[in-house]
Design a protein around this motif. Structure first.
Motif, PDB file in Angstrom:
ATOM      1  N   MET A   1      -5.452  -6.664   3.580  1.00  0.00           N
ATOM      2  CA  MET A   1      -4.492  -6.218   4.887  1.00  0.00           C
ATOM      3  C   MET A   1      -3.059  -6.094   4.523  1.00  0.00           C
ATOM      4  SD  MET A   1      -6.378  -5.759   7.615  1.00  0.00           S
ATOM      5  CE  MET A   1      -7.148  -4.835   6.218  1.00  0.00           C
TER       6      MET A   1
ATOM      7  N   GLU B   1      -2.424  -4.154   7.853  1.00  0.00           N
ATOM      8  CA  GLU B   1      -2.167  -5.876   8.464  1.00  0.00           C
ATOM      9  C   GLU B   1      -2.476  -6.322   9.725  1.00  0.00           C
ATOM     10  OE1 GLU B   1       2.399  -5.767   8.332  1.00  0.00           O
ATOM     11  OE2 GLU B   1       2.423  -4.754   6.576  1.00  0.00           O
ATOM     12  N   GLY B   2      -4.045  -5.890   9.990  1.00  0.00           N
ATOM     13  CA  GLY B   2      -4.617  -6.445  11.101  1.00  0.00           C
ATOM     14  C   GLY B   2      -4.284  -5.825  12.179  1.00  0.00           C
TER      15      GLY B   2
END
Length: 457
Positions: free
Chosen positions: A143, A197-198
């Motif tokens: 991520m 990054e989610g």
């Protein structure tokens, strides 16, 4: 706050694997870096993809933010619940699901750490090469598009993730990518998710490319009279085309911290830590070729390490350098800037950064994965507002300089909260396109809100 109806539904799904204890909330509200404590409202510990999909559907129904969590080792505040909500902790989804040695791939759950995966792979003759230093989870590494000490040879997570299983922001489970050597089929959704990054979904499974364990490995350290001589040796090494597996730099302040923390006795001079992978003959030739370049730039004290235990100790010291630097100023926290520049600009970028640090009167050792132009300044903070402002100004100047040189604000740590304000300068109108993608895939802005993309996306 999470709605009571959402908490009831999550408890029904997870039982005691939904936590609201103060200890759990505080443990998931901390960052490795300088950000303040930011606890979530609750923490979920799913055990399967179906449970993650159920969590997402409940949160979507009740407008609850969701933040993925791995080992909590990120440096830019990626996992902090800045708008409250639910942290989804993947540490109980940590299985190796399949290893296909003939295809050099492994299928794993996101909560397994890179060190444990490599332990499981030992008998296969294969290993997973991406090494960010911290024993991070593979999901978190994907991520943040992590890299690290071996990226100069093996690439970053972008190059080593073949496929993903992702629960999207509407609760659907999708698979991206595959295990063929190439594909011309459709959008590269794997590439989109790696480094997101989610903010676009929660990864529940990864298929990773593996490498063959080299027949021979040799490591070495060497000292230089000045930092610039060490940087120039790196630049010449890369331009010569020597296939380094690792090429790391530590300034004299970093070396002093490592000596104190790891009971080492390196001379208090800038050092390169290097490693070579290949056949016995190739490793011997490359080591000598590098040594010749290093000597031309004033290298002294070239020390080799071929025994596994010696190499392990050497790289453990390098991996612990961040904590060693923090320990060198007890009670401090740090702003860690990790710019990356074209290799031809590396020496200039480091020299100007050192000048900025000296002018600001800060303690800020420099180290990094300089084989690919990536270096870190560990800007130590004593807690005063004046020192924080000075450190932020030095970090901003580093980033502005890197962008002017054609580089990037973050070589490997990611954007999170810390680099958000520099995204428009780096990407221009493309940053707005990233926001449009976020709105299309997560219209309620529930997946890790407040990170990576323009606010309001």
């Amino acid at each position: 706050m999470i709605a009571e109806a959402a908490l009831e539904a999550l408890t029904s799904l997870l039982g005691d694997r939904l936590s609201r204890s103060k200890t759990d909330l505080e443990a998931h509200g901390r960052s490795e870096s300088h950000f303040p404590l930011t606890p979530p409202d609750a923490v979920a510990y799913p055990a399967s993809t179906d449970e993650v999909a159920g969590i997402v559907r409940i949160c979507v129904d009740h407008g609850c933010p969701m933040i993925g969590w791995g080992a909590g080792t990120s440096l830019e505040g990626h996992g902090l619940a800045v708008q409250g909500g639910l942290v989804v902790d993947f540490t109980r989804m940590d299985a190796v699901l399949e290893v296909r040695a003939e295809d050099r791939v492994a299928r794993v759950q996101p909560g397994i750490t890179r060190e444990r995966l490599n332990e499981e792979l030992r008998a296969t003759g294969l290993f997973f090469p991406v090494d960010p230093g911290a024993n991070a989870t593979l999901g978190g590494m994907a991520m943040t598009r992590a890299s690290g000490t071996t990226a100069v040879r093996y690439g970053t997570m972008r190059d080593n993730v073949a496929a993903l299983e992702v629960v999207t922001a509407d609760g659907r489970v999708i698979r991206t990518g595959g295990t063929t050597a190439k594909s011309a089929s459709g959008y590269d959704l794997t590439g989109l998710m790696v480094g997101s990054e989610g903010t676009l979904g929660l990864v529940t499974e990864l298929t990773l490319w593996l490498q063959g364990q080299p027949a021979a490995i040799a490591a070495a350290t060497c000292a230089f009279p000045g930092f610039n001589q060490a940087v120039d040796a790196v630049v010449e090494t890369i331009q010569t085309g020597i296939p380094m597996a690792r090429i790391e730099i530590l300034d004299a302040a970093s070396v002093a911290a490592v000596n104190g923390y790891s009971d080492a006795d390196f001379p208090l001079m800038p050092h390169l830590f290097v490693e070579f992978h290949g056949t016995e003959a190739a490793v011997a030739a490359e080591t000598e070729q590098f040594h010749e370049i290093a000597r031309d730039h004033g290298c002294t004290g070239f020390e080799g390490a071929t025994r596994p235990e010696d190499r392990t100790r050497l790289w453990r010291m390098r991996h612990h350098a961040y904590w060693a630097i923090l320990a060198s100023r007890p009670g401090s926290r740090a702003i860690v800037s990790d710019v990356c520049v074209p290799i031809s600009m590396l020496s200039q970028a480091v020299e100007q950064t050192q000048a900025d640090i000296a002018q600001a009167g800060l303690q800020a050792p420099i180290l990094g994965h300089v084989g690919d132009g990536n270096f870190h300044a560990i800007l130590l903070l004593d807690g005063s507002e004046a020192e924080r402002r000075a450190a932020e100004e030095v970090s901003a100047a580093m980033i502005d300089r890197a962008l002017a040189m054609g580089g990037t604000a973050t070589g490997e740590h990611g954007v999170g909260l810390g680099k958000l304000k520099h995204m428009a300068a780096e990407h221009g109108a493309a940053w707005q396109i990233m926001g449009a993608i976020k709105r299309a895939l997560d219209p309620q802005n529930l997946m890790n809100p407040g990170k990576l993309v323009p606010q309001g996306s």
